[in-house]
Every structure is written in C-alpha cells, then in structure tokens.
Design a protein around this motif. Structure first.
Motif, mmCIF file in Angstrom:
data_model
loop_
_atom_site.group_PDB
_atom_site.id
_atom_site.type_symbol
_atom_site.label_atom_id
_atom_site.label_comp_id
_atom_site.label_asym_id
_atom_site.label_seq_id
_atom_site.Cartn_x
_atom_site.Cartn_y
_atom_site.Cartn_z
ATOM 1 N N GLU A 244 0.809 -1.108 -0.197
ATOM 2 C CA GLU A 244 -0.218 0.043 0.436
ATOM 3 C C GLU A 244 1.105 1.314 0.016
ATOM 4 N N ASP B 151 1.438 -6.095 6.504
ATOM 5 C CA ASP B 151 1.570 -7.966 6.444
ATOM 6 C C ASP B 151 2.155 -8.308 4.805
ATOM 7 N N ASP C 222 -7.245 2.255 2.844
ATOM 8 C CA ASP C 222 -7.363 3.166 0.995
ATOM 9 C C ASP C 222 -7.976 3.974 0.997
ATOM 10 N N THR D 220 -7.328 -3.129 -5.343
ATOM 11 C CA THR D 220 -7.517 -4.454 -4.753
ATOM 12 C C THR D 220 -6.736 -5.240 -4.381
ATOM 13 N N LYS D 221 -6.520 -5.494 -3.460
ATOM 14 C CA LYS D 221 -5.579 -6.890 -3.116
ATOM 15 C C LYS D 221 -6.141 -7.848 -2.769
ATOM 16 N N LYS E 203 -7.982 -15.446 -4.031
ATOM 17 C CA LYS E 203 -8.344 -15.123 -2.226
ATOM 18 C C LYS E 203 -10.025 -14.769 -1.549
HETATM 19 N N1 UDP Z 1 -4.814 -7.178 3.197
HETATM 20 C C1 UDP Z 1 -4.177 -6.901 4.206
HETATM 21 N N2 UDP Z 1 -3.916 -8.021 3.534
HETATM 22 C C2 UDP Z 1 -4.334 -8.627 2.467
HETATM 23 C C3 UDP Z 1 -4.985 -8.650 1.075
HETATM 24 C C4 UDP Z 1 -5.191 -6.478 1.974
HETATM 25 O O1 UDP Z 1 -4.232 -6.513 4.613
HETATM 26 O O2 UDP Z 1 -3.580 -10.152 2.152
HETATM 27 C C5 UDP Z 1 -5.446 -4.801 3.812
HETATM 28 C C6 UDP Z 1 -5.270 -4.464 2.377
HETATM 29 O O3 UDP Z 1 -3.914 -3.389 2.328
HETATM 30 C C7 UDP Z 1 -6.325 -3.115 3.188
HETATM 31 C C8 UDP Z 1 -7.537 -4.074 3.617
HETATM 32 O O4 UDP Z 1 -6.534 -4.875 3.765
HETATM 33 O O5 UDP Z 1 -5.831 -2.415 3.976
HETATM 34 C C9 UDP Z 1 -8.239 -4.164 2.703
HETATM 35 O O6 UDP Z 1 -7.640 -4.873 0.888
HETATM 36 P P1 UDP Z 1 -8.694 -4.375 -0.176
HETATM 37 O O7 UDP Z 1 -8.642 -2.725 -0.144
HETATM 38 O O8 UDP Z 1 -7.565 -4.337 -1.565
HETATM 39 O O9 UDP Z 1 -10.194 -4.952 -0.603
HETATM 40 P P2 UDP Z 1 -11.442 -4.400 -1.079
HETATM 41 O O10 UDP Z 1 -11.201 -2.599 -0.791
HETATM 42 O O11 UDP Z 1 -11.351 -4.518 -2.294
HETATM 43 O O12 UDP Z 1 -12.011 -5.765 -1.274
#
Ligand code: UDP
Ligand code: MG
Length: 318
Positions: free
Chosen positions: A14, A43, A96, A205-206, A211
């Motif tokens: 991030e 992480d 984010d 997105t992560k 996942k």
């Molecule tokens: N995150 C994490 N480890 C992972 C995947 C995500 O710590 O393996 C964190 C990421 O950095 C963010 C939060 O979890 O702060 C939510 O992830 P993301 O925004 O990618 O998910 P989305 O909003 O797309 O569902």
C-alpha cells in the motif's frame, strides 16, 4: 498515557495509500481530543510500505508498526493489531480510504452511548464492480441461511469494538478467521453508523478471485457444520427412494407384471450408495463435534455481572 483509542490498519503493498491515510486520520483523531494510537500492520508487503511506515513511526510516536514476516492475509493482520492494541475502544479500518475516517468520531459517540460494537454500514459502494457487489450480497444471504448468523447487510470490516469484545475476539483461537461472522457470533450490544463507500484513493484491490474465494469459504466453514450433513441427507433420501422402488417392483411381480431382471439393479445400486452415504454421515457427525472442540470457542460470553462484588459471607444471620 495509555491510548484510549486504537486504530488498527492492515496494509499489503500500500505504498500509494499509507501516507494519505495518515494525513487524513490524524486531524480527525486530534479533533476527538483524547489519547490514541494508530497500529499499522504491514502484512508482508513487497513494495515501499515498510519504509514509509518506518518513517511515520519515527516522527510520530502514536504510530505503531507491526511488520509480518510474509503475507498472512488481512484477517491475520487484524488479529495482530487487535492483540497489540491498548485502547478502550479499538477500530479496524482499511488503509485505502474507501471507508471514511470522518465516520470515526460518530462511531465513538455511539460507543460512549454504551454500544460495544459499532459497524460501518455502506450506503453506496463506489468503485466496485457490479459483479463484486452482487456476489457479496448473494454470499451474505447464503452465509445467513447456512450459519443462522445475521451479519448486518452492507457492512465490511470497518468497525469499532469495545475492549471487552476485543478481549473475547483475540481469545478465540481458531486459525481461519472471518471477523464479520465472529463479530455476530459474540453478540453484545451492536449498532451501526452509515457512510458512503468511496473509490480507493490509489492502487488496486489486494483481493484477487482466489483470495476472495478463500475468505468466503472460511466464513462458512468456521461458522457452520452444515455441509457435513449433506451425505446423511442424501443417504436417507436415496434409502427411501430405493425401498419405495423395491416395494413397487414386488407389487408388480405379485400382479404378474414381469420386469426385466436388470431393472432390479437400479434400487439395489441406490440402496448400496445410500447406506454408504448414511455411514459417512454418521462419521461426519463426529467430525463436526471434533471440529467444534478443536475450534474451542468460548461456551458462553458474559456481557455484565451484577451484584457479584457484594460480600455476603460476612453476614451473621442465617
Ligand atoms: N490487506 C492485507 N492483506 C492482504 C490483503 C489486503 O492486509 O492480504 C489489506 C489492504 O491493504 C487494505 C485492506 O486489507 O487495507 C482491504 O483490502 P482491499 O482494499 O484490497 O480490499 P477491497 O476493498 O478491494 O475489498
Ligand atoms: Mg479497499
């Protein structure tokens, strides 16, 4: 002075968002005017996240950083943050800025009113595909049906927890964690505040499909033994079907309606399979029990005890 509030922020690759998150959250938390700490859990990022967090921690002692040895996933990162948190109220928020930091004071107000869990409820979800929103709603409905837990609609992991809830959550020893389900399972007094979920300020997105699928599966498996009951149900159904077919065939034979010998094969095969499914089902009942024992969730959770401090042992009268 110990922090009253702990903000737990999981971060995975991030580098584009941590700085902006820090700049956004500080004025909001300063406006609350009570001591706080921000726990970033890195992480296993492979970009510059670790360096940036190190810099922030150097200039601001309220910033705490946990660096994981590798990527263990968001749920593990949240657990690490919760375990280290010192606050009386602990918040979990993504880095984010999709979840607005401006909602935090409102959540704190609800906590001060006496709520133990305050969910962030998304009114609008921007920057997410139709597919993601649709599958997410379908999953919530399916999860509720199968587990009997009512997870509040449109709530993610952006939540505030009272210390007593945090203590329960970190003592739930299960490995594959699904915070949304666990929050519902523990009970306590819960409410929500509403907000608009924005687009990610930067980065992507992560969560890739595998996942997400893993998280979704964990959610069901950690909270329900229902899939283990399938084979027993199939077995009973097949058993009834084969017995009914046998009876029909016997009646037809008595009525001198001759059936080809091979037709008897059908109920025989179904009966054999059904017996095997039923025996599987029996062993699944025990497997389910063992799973629950291994998971070792508390057998009950006390929210409050009244009058237990009174010392009646010194009372003279009988
Ligand atoms: N995150 C994490 N480890 C992972 C995947 C995500 O710590 O393996 C964190 C990421 O950095 C963010 C939060 O979890 O702060 C939510 O992830 P993301 O925004 O990618 O998910 P989305 O909003 O797309 O569902
Ligand atoms: Mg996000």
């Amino acid at each position: 002075m110990d922090a009253k509030y702990s903000i737990v922020v999981p971060c995975y690759n991030e580098e584009e968002t941590v700085g902006a998150f820090y700049d956004a959250v500080i004025p909001v938390m300063d406006s609350v005017n009570e001591p706080y700490e921000i726990i970033f859990v890195n992480d296993g990022s492979r970009d510059k996240t670790e360096e940036i967090l190190g810099e922030l921690a150097k200039k601001d002692k309220r910033v705490k950083v946990i660096n994981f040895a590798k990527n263990f996933g968001q749920q593990a990162a949240i657990l690490a943050g919760f375990t280290e948190a010192k606050g009386q109220a602990v918040l979990d928020i993504d880095v984010d800025l999709q979840d607005p930091v401006e909602a935090i004071p409102e959540m704190i107000v609800k906590w001060k009113e006496g709520y133990d869990v305050v969910h962030g409820k998304r009114l609008v979800r921007k920057g997410e595909t139709f597919f993601k929103k649709k599958t997410s709603t379908m999953y919530t409905n399916f999860f509720e049906k199968i587990t009997g837990l009512r997870i509040p609609k449109n709530c993610g992991d952006f939540k505030l927890f009272d210390r007593k809830v945090i203590d329960v959550l970190i003592n739930m020893k299960e490995r594959d964690r699904f915070l949304r389900g666990m929050t519902e399972w523990v009970g306590f007094k819960q409410t929500y505040v509403e907000f608009e979920r924005k687009k990610r300020i930067a980065g992507t997105t992560k969560y890739n499909f595998s996942k997400l699928l893993k998280l979704a599966t964990n959610g069901i498996v950690s909270n329900s033994n229902y899939p283990l009951t399938f084979s027993m149900k199939f077995g009973i159904l097949g058993g009834i079907l084969s017995v009914a077919t046998f009876i029909t065939f016997i009646v037809l034979t008595i009525l001198k309606i001759n059936l080809p010998l091979v037709s008897w094969l059908f109920p025989t095969v179904v009966l054999c399979f059904s017996l095997s499914w039923v025996f599987d089902g029996v062993s699944n009942i025990y497997t389910g029990r063992i799973y629950k024992e291994v998971q070792d969730r508390p057998k009950y959770i006390i929210r409050e005890k009244i009058n237990f401090d009174e010392d009646f042992s010194k009372t003279e009268e009988r």
